[in-house]
Each structure stands twice: as structure tokens, then as C-alpha cells.
Design a protein around this motif. Structure first.
Motif, PDB file in Angstrom:
ATOM      1  N   THR A   1       0.966  -1.291   0.110  1.00  0.00           N
ATOM      2  CA  THR A   1       0.156  -0.038  -0.059  1.00  0.00           C
ATOM      3  C   THR A   1       0.929   1.185  -0.112  1.00  0.00           C
ATOM      4  N   GLY A   2       0.401   2.501  -0.149  1.00  0.00           N
ATOM      5  CA  GLY A   2       0.894   3.891  -0.382  1.00  0.00           C
ATOM      6  C   GLY A   2       1.709   3.558   1.095  1.00  0.00           C
ATOM      7  N   ALA A   3       1.084   3.777   2.354  1.00  0.00           N
ATOM      8  CA  ALA A   3       1.483   3.919   3.517  1.00  0.00           C
ATOM      9  C   ALA A   3       2.568   2.830   3.967  1.00  0.00           C
ATOM     10  N   GLY A   4       2.197   1.731   3.224  1.00  0.00           N
ATOM     11  CA  GLY A   4       3.446   0.565   3.734  1.00  0.00           C
ATOM     12  C   GLY A   4       4.457   0.726   2.777  1.00  0.00           C
ATOM     13  N   LEU A   5       4.676   1.475   1.620  1.00  0.00           N
ATOM     14  CA  LEU A   5       5.732   1.674   0.940  1.00  0.00           C
ATOM     15  C   LEU A   5       6.486   2.927   1.603  1.00  0.00           C
ATOM     16  N   ALA A   6       5.785   3.924   2.137  1.00  0.00           N
ATOM     17  CA  ALA A   6       6.571   4.843   2.956  1.00  0.00           C
ATOM     18  C   ALA A   6       7.045   4.445   4.272  1.00  0.00           C
TER      19      ALA A   6
END
Length: 221
Positions: free
Chosen positions: A130-135
Motif C-alpha cells: 500500500t502507499g502507507a506501507g511503501l512509505a
């Protein structure tokens, strides 16, 4: 912009030349994301392969991990992961895995005594991100906080318009809308099929991120 014309011409020439065996690089969800031009093109070529009677392996990769090189400086220099991936998840795939699967498929079809049936293989990575996971992955790699830029594809389009033609930036927005709305989530058995073909694990995003970060990651470590 003329990829579909190129595909039509190439497949017609291949048929005229007597080519029977094809490995074609399509895209994950080509049959569903019909509003995204470079997805619709791929599905059109898939239909041609079937209707023209080719024996074909159709490879459908998700978003390439290697594309992250384009946003590496934004992440490292500004501590923001800018790609609007969303919360559904995208199982990004490493180009090395794509290349090896393609080579295996080419060799298998070449070695077969006759044309093999059409098959479709989803090419995915080991993790659905996810976007948050990538960050969070980049935060760990760099040793400092990296924020997720959010789910707004229109902002992404505006940023891309500064580095590519506007029509292409618009197309990237349409793709990002698919990421946010639907994700690119593997089907049951996709990962197991790939690891069986390769005889090894799939390349992971975190390792690629560490390699991309280079000295920035080593300094953080």
C-alpha cells in the motif's frame, strides 16, 4: 501513442512469416482497465493473438518495482513517497523476475514439438504493498521518516506533466486511479506458480529500495 498500430502490424507480419509461437508482455488487469490506454492496447493485442491462432504465452505483470527509480530522488531528498498507490495494495514485480519468466516461456515454446495452447501468467511480487506501507519501507531503509504523499491521482498528473507529454501524464493519472480504486492484487496461486517456474523466491521490494537508496541507505545504517 501508436502502440496498438505497431502491435497489429507486428502480429500480421509474424503470421505472414509463419511465426506460430509468441511470448507477449501484456499488463495485469488488461481485460478490466479498459479506460487506461496502454492497458486497453495490451488487451487488444491479447485478443489478436487468440483470434489469429498463435500459440502464445501472455505475461501480465503488475507495476514494475524498477519504475521506482523515477521517483527515487523525491523520496530520498524530500522524504515523501509520491506515487498514489492507495490502500488496496499493488503487488509490484521486479523486472528480473519478468525477464526470467519470459525467457523460460520462450525456451519452453521453442522446444515444444508443436504450438502449445494459449496461456496467461500473472507476474506479481511477493508482497502486496500500500502507499502507507511503501512509505514505511523507505523510512526503514533510510533510517528517517518518509511520508506518503496521498491518494490524489490529479496531483500526480500535474507533477508528471512537468517531465512528460501532457497526454502521457493524463494516462498515468488514469493508471493511478486504478491503483487507488482496485489495486493490483494477485489471484489465488499466482505467487506459488511463479516460484515453481523460477525455482526460487521472488525478488522483494525492500531489497530493491535499499539498492536504489544506495549511499543514503548506507549512511542511515
Amino acid at each position: 501513442g501508436d502502440e496498438f498500430t505497431q502491435a497489429i502490424v507486428t502480429l500480421n507480419l509474424a503470421r505472414e512469416a509463419g511465426v506460430e509461437r509468441v511470448v507477449y508482455l501484456s499488463v495485469f488487469g488488461a481485460d478490466r482497465a479498459v479506460e487506461v490506454p496502454h492497458f486497453a492496447v495490451k488487451f487488444g493485442a491479447e485478443r489478436m493473438l487468440r483470434q489469429m491462432g498463435f500459440g502464445a504465452t501472455i505475461l501480465r505483470p503488475t507495476y514494475f518495482i524498477d519504475n521506482e527509480a523515477m521517483i527515487r530522488d523525491v523520496i530520498v531528498d524530500h522524504a515523501v513517497y509520491p506515487m498514489p498507490i492507495g490502500g488496496k495494495g499493488v503487488a509490484m514485480v521486479d523486472a528480473r523476475d519478468i525477464a526470467e519468466i519470459a525467457a523460460i516461456a520462450l525456451i519452453r515454446r521453442d522446444a515444444a514439438p508443436g504450438p502449445l495452447p494459449v496461456e496467461t501468467i500473472n507476474l506479481v511480487g511477493p508482497d502486496t504493498l500500500t502507499g502507507a506501507g511503501l512509505a514505511a519501507i523507505w523510512s526503514a531503509v533510510l533510517g528517517r521518516p518518509v511520508a506518503y504523499g496521498g491518494d490524489d491521482p490529479s496531483g500526480f498528473e500535474q507533477a508528471m506533466a512537468g517531465t512528460m507529454p501532457r497526454w502521457m501524464a493524463y494516462e498515468m493519472r488514469l493508471m493511478a486511479e486504478r491503483f487507488v480504486g482496485d489495486g493490483m492484487i494477485p489471484e489465488a496461486g499466482d505467487r506459488e506458480r511463479l516460484t515453481a517456474i523460477l525455482g526460487r523466491p521472488l525478488h522483494a521490494y525492500r531489497d530493491a529500495a535499499a539498492a536504489l537508496a544506495g549511499p543514503a541507505a548506507r549512511a542511515a545504517g
